[in-house]
Design an enzyme around this catalytic site. Structure first.
Site, PDB file in Angstrom:
ATOM      1  N   LYS A 202      30.192  33.436  31.392  1.00  0.00           N
ATOM      2  CA  LYS A 202      31.619  33.188  31.584  1.00  0.00           C
ATOM      3  C   LYS A 202      31.859  32.887  33.062  1.00  0.00           C
ATOM      4  CE  LYS A 202      36.096  34.767  32.368  1.00  0.00           C
ATOM      5  NZ  LYS A 202      36.292  33.742  33.382  1.00  0.00           N
TER       6      LYS A 202
ATOM      7  N   GLU B 218      28.443  44.724  40.107  1.00  0.00           N
ATOM      8  CA  GLU B 218      28.488  44.569  41.572  1.00  0.00           C
ATOM      9  C   GLU B 218      29.962  44.447  41.944  1.00  0.00           C
ATOM     10  OE1 GLU B 218      27.084  41.533  45.139  1.00  0.00           O
ATOM     11  OE2 GLU B 218      27.122  40.857  43.064  1.00  0.00           O
TER      12      GLU B 218
ATOM     13  N   THR C 299      38.379  45.633  37.545  1.00  0.00           N
ATOM     14  CA  THR C 299      37.849  44.963  36.356  1.00  0.00           C
ATOM     15  C   THR C 299      36.558  45.628  35.890  1.00  0.00           C
ATOM     16  OG1 THR C 299      38.844  42.866  37.033  1.00  0.00           O
ATOM     17  CG2 THR C 299      37.046  42.763  35.440  1.00  0.00           C
ATOM     18  N   GLY C 300      35.729  46.066  36.821  1.00  0.00           N
ATOM     19  CA  GLY C 300      34.494  46.749  36.445  1.00  0.00           C
ATOM     20  C   GLY C 300      34.750  47.990  35.610  1.00  0.00           C
TER      21      GLY C 300
ATOM     22  N   GLY D  20      32.555  41.366  40.669  1.00  0.00           N
ATOM     23  CA  GLY D  20      34.000  41.226  40.830  1.00  0.00           C
ATOM     24  C   GLY D  20      34.621  42.515  41.328  1.00  0.00           C
ATOM     25  N   SER D  21      35.858  42.717  40.971  1.00  0.00           N
ATOM     26  CA  SER D  21      36.622  43.844  41.508  1.00  0.00           C
ATOM     27  C   SER D  21      36.271  45.154  40.809  1.00  0.00           C
ATOM     28  CB  SER D  21      38.123  43.581  41.343  1.00  0.00           C
ATOM     29  OG  SER D  21      38.502  43.684  39.984  1.00  0.00           O
TER      30      SER D  21
END
Length: 407
Positions: free
Chosen positions: A189, A265, A246-247, A242-243
């Site tokens: 994605k 990460e 969101t993780g 990402g952030s």
């Protein structure tokens, strides 16, 4: 050697609407849904991409699972997988400028950094993992003399990879190359605002000999496509950059589904620390400035905090401001530009809010702090330096992801 004529030649290419890449070919989203891709260079619509649905994700995951189960790649001899990934690396390298210019048009990174950090870096990543394929061995475990314990390394199944917009091809290769080298199938994605380079990479993978269905790409919003991948019962591993916010959601979705393994990460707030015994303060200032202002600060390891020993603080800040003011900000496809565009209008506005909040909290604006080149329609910001930033201030605590240095 970069050449402005060739850069401009690829810049002039009209980019048609982009579909998903599933089962070895481009295809439209469910109900032909699309979204605009806005170029940060001029604020204009660059192209349209397929806006993926949950059903589009299911289609891609089913394709990847079928490809894994029938062994077309997962049981392919290591020597064959190695040849395919080397061919893919060669194809990426031969199309490097074309891929890079398209990527700069949708994400805004200055062309010199983008060429090395995106296409050429990705080619090297695929070569590295191609070479590992026939060099990663199993093990014989230490046991009693009546027991034989063997460890055999196998591909796990379907790997879903969710990639950010700042270096999509470099970070995408970090995730896709090892997964493919091990024999897995992948559903990728890309960021909805910067998908062009990874869609091209998927096409080149098939040209290199990767069987259909082994690498699928679904474009669209993270809240739809990313969530569906994380909740899928047929995705075995999820990798994400990402952030932190969101993780956390992805971990929750993994727990709610099949407890898939997650490799995350997340974020960054890296400091550079300078003491008075640094052997070369001029060089330290140059490196510190480059560490935050290159790519408009849109790097997860950007040195966004600067901690300086008090007795050299004023002189060192003056050196940093001199570098900040000397950078040429402008069109990222112009070889005369040192720094390109902020990726999106929303990112630019967030950067400016951080600067405003920092001054309200008592920080002193020493350089930059404003949007520039508004006549271009693009998203450009001055390299910005703020001093007297306190440890509890938002600018010290939170990731800005822009060309903003807190001292």
């Amino acid at each position: 050697m970069l050449d402005q004529i060739n850069i401009d030649r690829f810049r002039s290419v009209t980019i048609p609407p982009q579909g998903h890449f599933i089962e070895g070919d481009r295809c439209a989203a469910e109900n032909n849904a699309q979204s605009e891709v806005i170029s940060p260079i001029n604020g204009e619509v660059l192209t349209h991409i397929a806006s993926g649905s949950v059903n589009d994700v299911h289609r891609a995951v089913n394709s990847a699972k079928h490809a894994f189960d029938d062994g077309r790649w997962s049981r392919s001899p290591p020597a064959n997988r190695k040849k395919v990934l080397h061919r893919l690396a060669d194809l990426i390298e031969s199309h490097a400028l074309e891929i890079t210019v398209a990527g700069v048009r949708d994400n805004g990174t200055e062309i010199g950094m983008a060429l090395k950090g995106e296409a050429l870096s990705a080619a090297n990543t695929f070569r590295y993992y191609a070479e590992s394929i026939d060099k990663v061995y199993g093990e014989i475990a230490p046991t009693t003399d009546t027991v034989l314990g063997l460890i055999h390394r196998e591909p796990v199944g379907v790997v879903a990879a969710i990639v950010p917009w700042n270096f999509p091809m470099m970070i995408g290769a970090w995730k896709v190359a090892p997964a493919l080298a091990a024999g897995n199938s992948v559903v990728l994605k890309p960021p909805e605002s910067a998908s062009l380079s990874l869609l091209k990479m998927a096409e080149l993978a098939v040209e290199a000999g990767l069987p259909n269905g082994v690498l699928n790409v679904v474009t669209g919003r993270g809240s739809v496509v990313g969530e569906a991948l994380a909740l899928s019962m047929d995705v075995d591993v999820l990798v994400f950059t990402g952030s932190g916010e969101t993780g956390r959601k992805l971990l929750e979705y993994a727990a709610r589904s099949n407890l898939k393994r997650c490799y995350l990460e997340l974020g960054g707030k890296s400091p550079n620390i300078v003491f008075n015994d640094a052997p070369d303060l001029d060089d330290a200032a140059k490196v510190s400035a480059g560490g935050i202002f290159r790519n408009s600060g849109q790097v997860c390891v950007a040195g966004s905090r600067l901690l300086v020993q008090a007795e050299i603080h004023d002189d060192f800040v003056a050196k940093i401001c001199s570098h900040a003011n000397a950078y040429r900000v402008g069109d990222p496809l112009d070889l005369n530009s040192h720094i390109g565009a902020v990726h999106s209008l929303s990112e630019l506005e967030a950067n400016l809010r951080f600067v405003s909040l920092a001054t309200e909290e008592g920080a002193e604006l020493r350089a930059g702090g404003a949007r520039i080149l508004t006549e271009t329609g693009g998203y450009y910001m001055q390299p910005t330096v703020l001093t007297s930033v306190k440890p509890q201030d938002a600018l010290f605590q939170e990731e800005v992801f822009g060309p903003v240095l807190s001292v």
